[in-house]
Design an enzyme around this catalytic site. Structure first.
Site, mmCIF file in Angstrom:
data_model
loop_
_atom_site.group_PDB
_atom_site.id
_atom_site.type_symbol
_atom_site.label_atom_id
_atom_site.label_comp_id
_atom_site.label_asym_id
_atom_site.label_seq_id
_atom_site.Cartn_x
_atom_site.Cartn_y
_atom_site.Cartn_z
ATOM 1 N N ASP A 134 26.147 3.922 9.218
ATOM 2 C CA ASP A 134 24.919 4.663 8.898
ATOM 3 C C ASP A 134 24.173 5.214 10.107
ATOM 4 O OD1 ASP A 134 22.865 5.691 7.224
ATOM 5 O OD2 ASP A 134 21.669 3.898 7.522
ATOM 6 N N ILE A 158 29.302 10.553 -1.197
ATOM 7 C CA ILE A 158 30.747 10.454 -1.392
ATOM 8 C C ILE A 158 30.988 9.859 -2.775
ATOM 9 C CG2 ILE A 158 32.797 9.119 -0.715
ATOM 10 C CD1 ILE A 158 32.404 11.549 0.998
ATOM 11 N N CYS A 198 16.924 17.033 -9.577
ATOM 12 C CA CYS A 198 16.269 16.492 -8.380
ATOM 13 C C CYS A 198 14.754 16.686 -8.504
ATOM 14 C CB CYS A 198 16.796 17.186 -7.130
ATOM 15 S SG CYS A 198 15.981 16.636 -5.615
ATOM 16 N N CYS A 240 15.589 6.696 -3.661
ATOM 17 C CA CYS A 240 15.639 7.407 -4.940
ATOM 18 C C CYS A 240 17.081 7.449 -5.411
ATOM 19 C CB CYS A 240 15.082 8.825 -4.782
ATOM 20 S SG CYS A 240 15.110 9.806 -6.305
ATOM 21 N N CYS A 243 19.774 11.407 -8.314
ATOM 22 C CA CYS A 243 20.974 12.248 -8.230
ATOM 23 C C CYS A 243 22.251 11.448 -8.440
ATOM 24 C CB CYS A 243 21.023 13.012 -6.907
ATOM 25 S SG CYS A 243 21.141 11.959 -5.450
ATOM 26 N N CYS A 247 24.738 11.490 -12.501
ATOM 27 C CA CYS A 247 26.099 11.949 -12.219
ATOM 28 C C CYS A 247 27.085 11.416 -13.273
ATOM 29 C CB CYS A 247 26.525 11.483 -10.829
ATOM 30 S SG CYS A 247 28.231 11.936 -10.408
ATOM 31 N N ASN A 280 2.114 -9.535 7.117
ATOM 32 C CA ASN A 280 3.359 -9.238 7.827
ATOM 33 C C ASN A 280 4.375 -10.363 7.705
ATOM 34 O OD1 ASN A 280 2.677 -6.674 8.811
ATOM 35 N ND2 ASN A 280 1.585 -7.540 10.555
ATOM 36 N N LYS A 297 6.176 -2.780 6.354
ATOM 37 C CA LYS A 297 5.493 -2.847 5.060
ATOM 38 C C LYS A 297 4.631 -1.626 4.755
ATOM 39 C CE LYS A 297 1.268 -5.235 6.525
ATOM 40 N NZ LYS A 297 0.320 -6.320 6.263
ATOM 41 N N LYS A 298 4.255 -0.859 5.779
ATOM 42 C CA LYS A 298 3.291 0.227 5.578
ATOM 43 C C LYS A 298 3.755 1.268 4.545
ATOM 44 C CE LYS A 298 0.443 3.581 8.103
ATOM 45 N NZ LYS A 298 0.134 4.167 9.436
#
Length: 380
Positions: A134, A158, A198, A240, A243, A247, A280, A297-298
Site C-alpha cells: 500500500d 482489482i 458513486c 467507503c 463502489c 459491483c 487518546n 482520532k481527529k
C-alpha cells in the site's frame, strides 16, 4: 537454477502460509501507468498520500536495482459483518469500511511477504528482495493486474474471479527471473454501476478516480470538510465501500479465511456519541490495531459529528453543545455548531449565540453562522 520449479514451489508454499492468490510479473517499467499518473497529476486528482515520485512508481529498477520480476499476493477479506449491532434512536452508530475490519492489513500482508522472503533466501542465498504493501513506491493495483491476480475494475479496484474486489494486495520485487503469468482479460464489460452510484461523482469514468472527491479520502482528512460533502458522508467514519457493494462481481462474496481479519462488531460499527469525548489513550487501546486508526482520532471524531447530523439525532444535542463550547480544536467546535444547525432543534440557536460570544476563531464563527442560518430556515 530451475526458475519454473522454484516458482511452483513458491506457489505451493504460499498456500500453506495463508496467501489466497499469488502471481508473477516482469519488472519492466509501467509505461501506460506512467502516462495515466501524469494525467492524474495534471488534473489534480491525486490524494497526496501516494509516493510523489512518478518515476519511482513506474520504474521498478529505481526501487530495487537489478529487479527482474515482481511477486504479487492477494488475501481475501470478509464483506459481511457477523452479529452486527443495530443503530437505533438515541444509540446511533457509525461504520468503518471493510478494509479496516480486524487487524491492520498492512501488518498481515507484511507477515506473509516476510515468510516468502525467508523461503527465497533459504533457496537462493544471494537473492535480493524488496516487499511493500500500500504505502510502497509501486502501484499495488498495476502490479496485481500485470501478474494476473485480477483485472482493474471501473471502480479502481482489482477484481479477482474468485474473491471479487474484497482482497488486500502486496508485492515483492526480486532480482530472480521468474516466468511471468498472463494478465486476465477485463471483465467489467458494459457494466457502469460503480460510476453511476458513486456518492460524490469521484469516479469520473471507468478506471479514473478524482481522489479529492472520494469519500474514502475525505474521511481521512483532518480539516473542515467542504459543506457539499458533509451530507454525503452519511454515517461513514472511515472509508467507503459503495463502489464495491454495488459491483455484480461481488454479489454473494464473503470469505472468512483469516482470523486476524475478523471484525469486532462494536468497534467497526461503534456508538457515535461516546466517540466525541474519547481520549487518546482509550482510542489507541481500542482502535490502534485497525488500519482505520492511522490518521488518529481527529478525523473519526469529526466524522462522528457529521454522522449525528446525518441522523438528525436530537438526543446528541447536549453532547454537540459540549463539543462546541469545550473542545480545544476549532474543527470540532465548528463542525459541532454546523451539526446543531443541521439537526434543527430550536434550543440549539440560543446555545450557538452564547458560544459565539466566547469564540475567537474565524472559521468556527463562520460555521456557527451557518448553523444559525439553518435553524432560522427551519423556524421560518
Amino acid at each position: 537454477m530451475n526458475w519454473e520449479q522454484l516458482k511452483l514451489d513458491l506457489i505451493e508454499y504460499s498456500k500453506h502460509i495463508g496467501i489466497d492468490k499469488i502471481g508473477f510479473a516482469s519488472a519492466e517499467p509501467f509505461q501506460e501507468l506512467k502516462h495515466r499518473l501524469l494525467r492524474q497529476e495534471e488534473l489534480g486528482y491525486q490524494s497526496g498520500f501516494e509516493e510523489p515520485d512518478i518515476e519511482k512508481r513506474t520504474n521498478p529498477q529505481l526501487v530495487l536495482s537489478g529487479a527482474q520480476s515482481i511477486i504479487a499476493i492477494a488475501l481475501a477479506y470478509p464483506s459481511k459483518l457477523k452479529n452486527a449491532p443495530q443503530s437505533k434512536r438515541g444509540e446511533r452508530r457509525g461504520i468503518f469500511c471493510r478494509a479496516s475490519w480486524g487487524q491492520d492489513y498492512h501488518a498481515v500482508l507484511r507477515d506473509r511477504l516476510q515468510k516468502l522472503e525467508q523461503f527465497l533466501q533459504e533457496r537462493v542465498p544471494n537473492v535480493q528482495v524488496k516487499s511493500m504493501v500500500d504505502t510502497g513506491e509501486l502501484s499495488d493495483r498495476a502490479v496485481a493486474e500485470r501478474a494476473g491476480i485480477g483485472w482493474s475494475g471501473k471502480n479502481c479496484a482489482i477484481i479477482t474471479p474468485e474473491f471479487g474486489s474484497y482482497v488486500y494486495l502486496g508485492e515483492m520485487l526480486t532480482n530472480l527471473p521468474f516466468p511471468p503469468d498472463i494478465p486476465l482479460e477485463e471483465g467489467c464489460g458494459t457494466c457502469n454501476k460503480c460510476v453511476e452510484v458513486c456518492p460524490t461523482g469521484a469516479l469520473i469514468q471507468g478506471g479514473q478516480l478524482d481522489s479529492q472527491k472520494c469519500i474514502a479520502f475525505l474521511t481521512q482528512t483532518k480539516g473542515f470538510l467542504a459543506e457539499e460533502y458533509r451530507v454525503k458522508i452519511g454515517n461513514r467514519l472511515y472509508g467507503c465501500d459503495t463502489c464495491q457493494t454495488v459491483c455484480p462481481k461481488n454479489k454473494g462474496i464473503d470469505f472468512h479465511l483469516h482470523p486476524e481479519m475478523e471484525a469486532n462488531p462494536e468497534l467497526v460499527k461503534p456508538l457515535l456519541k461516546p466517540l466525541l469525548t474519547i481520549g487518546n489513550r482509550e482510542f489507541k487501546e481500542k482502535y490502534g490495531y485497525m488500519s482505520g486508526s492511522w490518521r488518529g482520532k481527529k478525523p473519526i471524531q469529526r466524522n462522528a459529528i457529521l454522522a449525528l447530523a446525518h441522523y438528525k439525532d436530537e438526543t446528541a444535542i447536549p453532547d454537540l453543545i459540549a463539543v462546541m463550547k469545550q473542545d480545544p480544536r476549532p474543527v470540532m467546535r465548528g463542525t459541532a455548531a454546523w451539526a446543531l444547525g443541521r439537526i434543527g432543534m430550536k434550543e440549539a440557536a440560543e446555545e450557538i449565540e452564547k458560544a459565539k460570544q466566547a469564540e475567537q476563531d474565524e472559521q468556527v464563527l463562520a460555521e456557527m453562522e451557518k448553523g444559525l442560518i439553518m435553524l432560522q430556515d427551519i423556524q421560518n
